[in-house]
Design a protein around this motif. Structure first.
Motif, PDB file in Angstrom:
ATOM      1  N   ARG A  16       7.956   5.262  16.187  1.00 26.06           N
ATOM      2  CA  ARG A  16       8.127   4.327  14.804  1.00 26.06           C
ATOM      3  C   ARG A  16       6.737   3.788  13.901  1.00 26.06           C
ATOM      4  O   ARG A  16       5.882   3.761  15.028  1.00 26.06           O
ATOM      5  CB  ARG A  16       8.755   2.708  15.108  1.00 26.06           C
ATOM      6  CG  ARG A  16       9.612   2.223  14.273  1.00 26.06           C
ATOM      7  CD  ARG A  16      10.257   0.935  14.562  1.00 26.06           C
ATOM      8  NE  ARG A  16      10.069  -0.005  14.858  1.00 26.06           N
ATOM      9  CZ  ARG A  16       9.301  -0.810  15.998  1.00 26.06           C
ATOM     10  NH1 ARG A  16       9.360  -0.043  16.577  1.00 26.06           N
ATOM     11  NH2 ARG A  16       8.503  -1.577  15.595  1.00 26.06           N
ATOM     12  N   GLU A  17       7.061   3.642  12.469  1.00 26.40           N
ATOM     13  CA  GLU A  17       5.707   4.185  11.627  1.00 26.40           C
ATOM     14  C   GLU A  17       6.174   3.009  10.814  1.00 26.40           C
ATOM     15  O   GLU A  17       7.469   2.733  10.107  1.00 26.40           O
ATOM     16  CB  GLU A  17       5.808   5.050  10.188  1.00 26.40           C
ATOM     17  CG  GLU A  17       5.621   6.577  11.926  1.00 26.40           C
ATOM     18  CD  GLU A  17       5.184   7.521  10.774  1.00 26.40           C
ATOM     19  OE1 GLU A  17       6.171   7.617  10.179  1.00 26.40           O
ATOM     20  OE2 GLU A  17       4.609   8.597  11.268  1.00 26.40           O
ATOM     21  N   ASP A  18       5.102   2.037  10.683  1.00 29.13           N
ATOM     22  CA  ASP A  18       5.519   0.854  10.290  1.00 29.13           C
ATOM     23  C   ASP A  18       4.054   0.946   8.725  1.00 29.13           C
ATOM     24  O   ASP A  18       3.071   0.967   9.748  1.00 29.13           O
ATOM     25  CB  ASP A  18       5.253  -0.716  10.299  1.00 29.13           C
ATOM     26  CG  ASP A  18       6.373  -0.939  11.611  1.00 29.13           C
ATOM     27  OD1 ASP A  18       7.532  -0.742  11.670  1.00 29.13           O
ATOM     28  OD2 ASP A  18       5.911  -1.275  12.774  1.00 29.13           O
ATOM     29  N   VAL A  37      -1.438   2.633   8.509  1.00 30.66           N
ATOM     30  CA  VAL A  37      -0.041   2.828   9.316  1.00 30.66           C
ATOM     31  C   VAL A  37      -0.023   2.754  10.456  1.00 30.66           C
ATOM     32  O   VAL A  37      -1.249   2.643  10.903  1.00 30.66           O
ATOM     33  CB  VAL A  37       0.585   4.744   9.746  1.00 30.66           C
ATOM     34  CG1 VAL A  37       1.164   4.356  10.632  1.00 30.66           C
ATOM     35  CG2 VAL A  37       0.338   4.926   8.298  1.00 30.66           C
ATOM     36  N   GLN A  38       1.176   1.855  11.296  1.00 31.84           N
ATOM     37  CA  GLN A  38       1.015   1.273  12.440  1.00 31.84           C
ATOM     38  C   GLN A  38       2.413   2.003  13.824  1.00 31.84           C
ATOM     39  O   GLN A  38       3.422   2.231  12.941  1.00 31.84           O
ATOM     40  CB  GLN A  38       1.914   0.083  12.671  1.00 31.84           C
ATOM     41  CG  GLN A  38       0.421  -1.212  12.430  1.00 31.84           C
ATOM     42  CD  GLN A  38       1.269  -2.580  12.635  1.00 31.84           C
ATOM     43  OE1 GLN A  38       2.212  -2.620  12.913  1.00 31.84           O
ATOM     44  NE2 GLN A  38      -0.134  -3.534  13.454  1.00 31.84           N
ATOM     45  N   LEU A  39       1.435   3.097  14.082  1.00 28.74           N
ATOM     46  CA  LEU A  39       2.404   3.848  14.915  1.00 28.74           C
ATOM     47  C   LEU A  39       3.148   3.370  16.143  1.00 28.74           C
ATOM     48  O   LEU A  39       1.908   2.747  16.687  1.00 28.74           O
ATOM     49  CB  LEU A  39       1.666   5.701  15.055  1.00 28.74           C
ATOM     50  CG  LEU A  39       2.838   6.708  15.816  1.00 28.74           C
ATOM     51  CD1 LEU A  39       3.518   7.284  14.588  1.00 28.74           C
ATOM     52  CD2 LEU A  39       1.620   7.470  16.379  1.00 28.74           C
ATOM     53  N   GLN A  81      -1.511   7.954   2.458  1.00 30.25           N
ATOM     54  CA  GLN A  81      -0.538   7.497   3.846  1.00 30.25           C
ATOM     55  C   GLN A  81      -0.119   8.748   4.437  1.00 30.25           C
ATOM     56  O   GLN A  81      -0.080   7.872   5.531  1.00 30.25           O
ATOM     57  CB  GLN A  81       1.092   6.964   2.900  1.00 30.25           C
ATOM     58  CG  GLN A  81       2.157   5.830   4.067  1.00 30.25           C
ATOM     59  CD  GLN A  81       3.299   5.663   3.135  1.00 30.25           C
ATOM     60  OE1 GLN A  81       3.693   6.259   2.816  1.00 30.25           O
ATOM     61  NE2 GLN A  81       2.813   4.664   3.158  1.00 30.25           N
ATOM     62  N   ARG A  85      -0.473   8.770   8.156  1.00 33.88           N
ATOM     63  CA  ARG A  85       0.306   9.048   9.558  1.00 33.88           C
ATOM     64  C   ARG A  85      -0.250  10.700  10.415  1.00 33.88           C
ATOM     65  O   ARG A  85       0.039  10.349  11.345  1.00 33.88           O
ATOM     66  CB  ARG A  85       1.310   9.623   8.279  1.00 33.88           C
ATOM     67  CG  ARG A  85       2.009   8.293   7.809  1.00 33.88           C
ATOM     68  CD  ARG A  85       3.596   8.819   6.814  1.00 33.88           C
ATOM     69  NE  ARG A  85       4.167   9.129   7.838  1.00 33.88           N
ATOM     70  CZ  ARG A  85       5.183   9.546   7.672  1.00 33.88           C
ATOM     71  NH1 ARG A  85       5.614  10.425   6.159  1.00 33.88           N
ATOM     72  NH2 ARG A  85       6.637  10.232   7.849  1.00 33.88           N
TER      73      ARG A  85
END
Length: 140
Positions: A16-18, A37-39, A81, A85
C-alpha cells in the motif's frame, strides 16, 4: 508479482502506498506536491513469506515495524513521486532479500596454540628488556 528471490515473490496487492508532502527545503513546489511516499507492507499477514524469513524480517525492521505489523518505508530523497516510489520498493526488496539470506553459522571459539602463546611471551620479554635497558642505572 514482484520477484524477491527464486522462491519468494510478493503480490502487488500486498503493498500500500500513501503519498505525503516531503519535509525540508524545496521552494514553492514542496508545499503543493505530494512527492514523498510511505510504502506499507504487512509482514504478519503476508502469505508470501516463509516463517523463518518473516521472523528475521521482523528483527531487521526494528523501528520501521508498526504495532499493526506494517513495515513502513518512507522515501523522500527525490523530487518526483515516481522515483520515490521506485526507491521505496527497492529498499523493501533489499530488506526482504537480507532477511531471506540464511543466518551465518555460530562462531566456535578456538584456543591459541602453544607456539603462539610462546611467541607472545617471548616478544613481551624482549620488549621489557628493551625498556629496562633504557632506565637510568641504580646508584650503589
Amino acid at each position: 508479482m514482484i520477484r524477491i528471490t527464486h522462491s519468494i515473490a510478493l503480490d502487488e496487492s500486498e503493498l500500500r502506498e500513501d503519498f505525503i508532502r516531503a519535509s525540508g527545503p524545496g521552494g514553492q513546489n514542496v508545499q503543493k506536491v505530494e512527492s514523498a511516499v510511505q510504502l506499507r507492507f504487512n509482514v504478519l499477514a503476508s502469505p508470501s513469506l516463509p516463517e523463518a524469513v518473516r521472523a528475521r524480517l521482523i528483527t531487521l525492521a526494528g523501528r520501521r515495524l508498526a504495532a499493526s505489523g506494517d513495515l513502513i518505508i518512507a522515501a523522500q530523497k527525490f523530487r518526483s513521486q515516481e522515483r520515490n516510489r521506485a526507491d521505496a520498493l527497492e529498499r523493501l526488496i533489499a530488506l526482504i532479500r537480507e532477511a531471506a539470506r540464511p543466518p551465518a553459522p555460530p562462531r566456535r571459539p578456538t584456543r591459541p596454540t602453544l607456539a603462539s602463546k610462546k611467541r607472545r611471551l617471548d616478544s613481551k620479554k624482549q620488549r621489557g628488556a628493551v625498556k629496562s635497558s633504557r632506565a637510568k642505572p641504580q646508584p650503589d
